[in-house]
Design a protein around this motif. Structure first.
Motif, PDB file in Angstrom:
ATOM      1  N   ARG A   1       4.063   6.911  -6.536  1.00  0.00           N
ATOM      2  CA  ARG A   1       5.296   6.971  -5.594  1.00  0.00           C
ATOM      3  C   ARG A   1       6.584   7.552  -6.415  1.00  0.00           C
ATOM      4  O   ARG A   1       7.115   8.288  -6.182  1.00  0.00           O
ATOM      5  N   ARG A   2       6.483   6.673  -7.650  1.00  0.00           N
ATOM      6  CA  ARG A   2       7.766   6.900  -8.512  1.00  0.00           C
ATOM      7  C   ARG A   2       7.714   8.256  -9.012  1.00  0.00           C
ATOM      8  O   ARG A   2       8.623   9.085  -9.206  1.00  0.00           O
ATOM      9  N   GLU A   3       6.340   8.814  -9.406  1.00  0.00           N
ATOM     10  CA  GLU A   3       6.040  10.211 -10.014  1.00  0.00           C
ATOM     11  C   GLU A   3       6.764  11.101  -8.918  1.00  0.00           C
ATOM     12  O   GLU A   3       7.224  12.069  -9.213  1.00  0.00           O
ATOM     13  N   SER A   4       6.328  10.930  -7.657  1.00  0.00           N
ATOM     14  CA  SER A   4       6.323  11.924  -6.637  1.00  0.00           C
ATOM     15  C   SER A   4       7.924  11.881  -6.591  1.00  0.00           C
ATOM     16  O   SER A   4       8.694  13.075  -6.513  1.00  0.00           O
ATOM     17  N   LEU A   5       8.674  10.999  -6.723  1.00  0.00           N
ATOM     18  CA  LEU A   5      10.288  10.957  -6.571  1.00  0.00           C
ATOM     19  C   LEU A   5      10.689  11.428  -7.709  1.00  0.00           C
ATOM     20  O   LEU A   5      12.098  12.547  -7.952  1.00  0.00           O
ATOM     21  N   SER A   6      10.288  11.440  -9.023  1.00  0.00           N
ATOM     22  CA  SER A   6      10.922  11.939 -10.196  1.00  0.00           C
ATOM     23  C   SER A   6      10.726  13.435 -10.082  1.00  0.00           C
ATOM     24  O   SER A   6      11.644  13.817 -10.563  1.00  0.00           O
TER      25      SER A   6
ATOM     26  N   ASP B   1      10.893   9.312   2.181  1.00  0.00           N
ATOM     27  CA  ASP B   1      11.138   8.535   0.936  1.00  0.00           C
ATOM     28  C   ASP B   1      12.373   9.075   0.259  1.00  0.00           C
ATOM     29  O   ASP B   1      12.801  10.029   0.507  1.00  0.00           O
ATOM     30  N   SER B   2      12.906   8.185  -0.687  1.00  0.00           N
ATOM     31  CA  SER B   2      14.140   8.229  -1.459  1.00  0.00           C
ATOM     32  C   SER B   2      14.071   7.531  -2.537  1.00  0.00           C
ATOM     33  O   SER B   2      13.532   6.426  -2.458  1.00  0.00           O
ATOM     34  N   VAL B   3      14.933   7.690  -3.746  1.00  0.00           N
ATOM     35  CA  VAL B   3      15.078   6.887  -4.632  1.00  0.00           C
ATOM     36  C   VAL B   3      15.744   5.676  -4.227  1.00  0.00           C
ATOM     37  O   VAL B   3      15.279   4.392  -4.588  1.00  0.00           O
ATOM     38  N   ASP B   4      16.646   5.578  -3.156  1.00  0.00           N
ATOM     39  CA  ASP B   4      17.442   4.485  -2.807  1.00  0.00           C
ATOM     40  C   ASP B   4      16.468   3.627  -1.989  1.00  0.00           C
ATOM     41  O   ASP B   4      16.473   2.427  -1.998  1.00  0.00           O
TER      42      ASP B   4
ATOM     43  N   ASP C   1       0.768  -1.338   0.020  1.00  0.00           N
ATOM     44  CA  ASP C   1       0.154   0.205   0.044  1.00  0.00           C
ATOM     45  C   ASP C   1       0.770   1.167  -0.050  1.00  0.00           C
ATOM     46  O   ASP C   1       0.321   2.408  -0.035  1.00  0.00           O
ATOM     47  N   GLN C   2       2.043   1.051   0.054  1.00  0.00           N
ATOM     48  CA  GLN C   2       2.989   2.230  -0.191  1.00  0.00           C
ATOM     49  C   GLN C   2       2.915   3.215   1.016  1.00  0.00           C
ATOM     50  O   GLN C   2       2.707   4.472   0.651  1.00  0.00           O
ATOM     51  N   THR C   3       3.073   2.957   2.228  1.00  0.00           N
ATOM     52  CA  THR C   3       2.739   3.754   3.193  1.00  0.00           C
ATOM     53  C   THR C   3       3.803   4.758   3.673  1.00  0.00           C
ATOM     54  O   THR C   3       3.662   5.474   4.597  1.00  0.00           O
ATOM     55  N   ARG C   4       5.046   4.554   3.195  1.00  0.00           N
ATOM     56  CA  ARG C   4       6.073   5.349   3.424  1.00  0.00           C
ATOM     57  C   ARG C   4       5.683   6.772   3.379  1.00  0.00           C
ATOM     58  O   ARG C   4       5.302   7.113   2.197  1.00  0.00           O
ATOM     59  N   SER C   5       6.179   7.702   4.367  1.00  0.00           N
ATOM     60  CA  SER C   5       5.897   9.004   4.284  1.00  0.00           C
ATOM     61  C   SER C   5       6.637   9.605   3.220  1.00  0.00           C
ATOM     62  O   SER C   5       7.907   9.356   2.819  1.00  0.00           O
ATOM     63  N   ASP C   6       6.324  10.777   2.454  1.00  0.00           N
ATOM     64  CA  ASP C   6       7.160  11.593   1.490  1.00  0.00           C
ATOM     65  C   ASP C   6       8.541  11.888   2.091  1.00  0.00           C
ATOM     66  O   ASP C   6       9.574  12.080   1.588  1.00  0.00           O
ATOM     67  N   GLU C   7       8.384  12.612   3.400  1.00  0.00           N
ATOM     68  CA  GLU C   7       9.557  12.966   3.983  1.00  0.00           C
ATOM     69  C   GLU C   7      10.752  11.849   4.344  1.00  0.00           C
ATOM     70  O   GLU C   7      11.934  12.075   4.280  1.00  0.00           O
TER      71      GLU C   7
ATOM     72  N   ASN D   1      16.579  -5.603 -15.126  1.00  0.00           N
ATOM     73  CA  ASN D   1      17.064  -4.144 -14.978  1.00  0.00           C
ATOM     74  C   ASN D   1      16.269  -3.446 -13.911  1.00  0.00           C
ATOM     75  O   ASN D   1      16.729  -2.483 -13.237  1.00  0.00           O
ATOM     76  N   VAL D   2      15.259  -3.725 -13.715  1.00  0.00           N
ATOM     77  CA  VAL D   2      14.229  -3.042 -12.669  1.00  0.00           C
ATOM     78  C   VAL D   2      14.883  -3.520 -11.207  1.00  0.00           C
ATOM     79  O   VAL D   2      15.064  -2.625 -10.404  1.00  0.00           O
ATOM     80  N   TYR D   3      15.092  -4.894 -11.055  1.00  0.00           N
ATOM     81  CA  TYR D   3      15.644  -5.166  -9.889  1.00  0.00           C
ATOM     82  C   TYR D   3      17.046  -4.700  -9.538  1.00  0.00           C
ATOM     83  O   TYR D   3      17.247  -4.371  -8.175  1.00  0.00           O
ATOM     84  N   ARG D   4      17.730  -4.402 -10.723  1.00  0.00           N
ATOM     85  CA  ARG D   4      19.159  -4.047 -10.386  1.00  0.00           C
ATOM     86  C   ARG D   4      19.401  -2.737 -10.663  1.00  0.00           C
ATOM     87  O   ARG D   4      20.643  -2.210 -10.754  1.00  0.00           O
ATOM     88  N   ALA D   5      18.232  -1.912 -10.771  1.00  0.00           N
ATOM     89  CA  ALA D   5      18.453  -0.460 -10.891  1.00  0.00           C
ATOM     90  C   ALA D   5      19.114   0.527  -9.813  1.00  0.00           C
ATOM     91  O   ALA D   5      19.063   0.015  -8.719  1.00  0.00           O
ATOM     92  N   THR D   6      19.717   1.216 -10.458  1.00  0.00           N
ATOM     93  CA  THR D   6      20.047   2.277  -9.451  1.00  0.00           C
ATOM     94  C   THR D   6      19.814   3.478  -9.573  1.00  0.00           C
ATOM     95  O   THR D   6      20.030   4.565  -8.954  1.00  0.00           O
ATOM     96  N   ASP D   7      18.746   3.679 -10.380  1.00  0.00           N
ATOM     97  CA  ASP D   7      17.856   4.865 -10.754  1.00  0.00           C
ATOM     98  C   ASP D   7      16.707   4.309 -10.995  1.00  0.00           C
ATOM     99  O   ASP D   7      16.200   3.420 -10.771  1.00  0.00           O
ATOM    100  N   LEU D   8      15.754   5.506 -10.828  1.00  0.00           N
ATOM    101  CA  LEU D   8      13.980   5.350 -11.328  1.00  0.00           C
ATOM    102  C   LEU D   8      14.001   4.517 -12.385  1.00  0.00           C
ATOM    103  O   LEU D   8      14.459   4.944 -13.532  1.00  0.00           O
TER     104      LEU D   8
END
Length: 282
Positions: A87-92, A12-15, A4-10, A55-62
């Motif tokens: 969540r991806r869009e917010s990080l992007s 969150d990070s790409v990593d 459900d992606q409950t991690r808060s925006d504060e 590539n998704v699993y080994r990604a170092t970027d979005l």
């Protein structure tokens, strides 16, 4: 991390996002193969390639949104997709210096390729050159099962041996093994095709099963590749994949010119298990 992606925006990070993506696969015991992930994604309406899922699993970027949708729908189901995309869009938007061309993964030379984007939507980028080189290499593939197997024994070149993959490696992650892969032996078992694949470059063989009954959903493919001289030895590779139309084993590197590799396989149809009539050996 829950679906459900409950991690808060504060927080969150790409990593953190990429770590949570890896967890989607790692929580399966054993982890799903990338081929199996791609097969399930296709069955759920999001066709993709094995290499894209790797590539998704080994990604170092979005990752791209398209690859993300395929990966999540296969591992977490349809209801989990939109929260991941949001969540991806917010990080992007909050991560400077990330462009769509930088996020596009290179196509793998194994399994189906992702659908080509409309011409108006394409953008040149560094991955375009990698894809172009891969296509050029694949266009020059040559076959010759008997010659390849009999004239290029393992151990004939010390320098090349040092570059060989290890037994147990996923062949889908080894483009050099896929460039010259050939079907060394095959048998039609009615509901499925059993194949023994071989790469002279990698001096390696692995097994593959393709269902022909189109009944992958709700059923399982299992197969085993092994050295004929040591069927239960440490080199033996097994794969069990649910809900797929095809599956393959990790590769086995030949020890010498006399080393013979075999493969056996089976599929389920409901409660019934249908085994190959005989193993295939080179």
């Amino acid at each position: 991390m829950n679906n459900d992606q409950t991690r808060s925006d504060e927080d969150d990070s790409v990593d953190a996002f990429l770590a949570d993506l890896r967890m989607l696969r790692d929580r399966h015991n054993p982890p799903r193969s990338f081929k199996g992930i791609a097969q399930t994604a296709g069955q759920r309406g999001k066709p993709t390639s094995h290499g894209s899922m790797h590539n998704v699993y080994r990604a170092t970027d979005l990752p791209t949104e398209s690859a993300l949708r395929s990966y999540v729908v296969a591992l977490a189901g349809r209801d989990a997709v939109e929260p991941w995309v949001t969540r991806r869009e917010s990080l992007s938007q909050n991560t400077p210096g990330i462009s769509e061309s930088d996020r596009e993964p290179a196509h793998a030379a194994f399994g189906q390729q992702p659908a080509e984007a409309p011409r108006s939507a394409r953008r040149p980028g560094r991955w375009w050159w990698i894809t172009a080189v891969a296509v050029l290499v694949l266009s020059n593939v040559t076959t010759g099962v008997v010659v390849a197997w009999s004239t290029q024994p393992a151990g004939s070149d010390t320098d090349s041996n040092s570059l060989l993959p290890a037994t147990g490696t996923d062949p889908g992650t080894q483009p050099e093994c896929l460039d010259d892969v050939v079907v060394a032996a095959s048998s039609n078992e009615g509901q499925f095709l059993l194949k023994l694949l071989y790469s002279a470059t990698c001096q390696s063989a692995w097994g593959k099963v393709d269902r022909t009954d189109n009944r992958g959903e709700g059923n399982t493919i299992s197969l085993t590749a092994y050295r004929r001289a040591d069927p239960e030895g440490p080199a033996t590779q097994r794969a069990v994949e649910p809900d797929v139309q095809s599956a393959y084993t990790a590769l086995i590197v030949r020890e010498d010119a006399a080393d013979r590799i075999c493969v056996s396989g089976a599929v389920t149809v409901g409660a019934e298990t249908i085994e190959a009539s005989r193993p295939l050996c080179n």
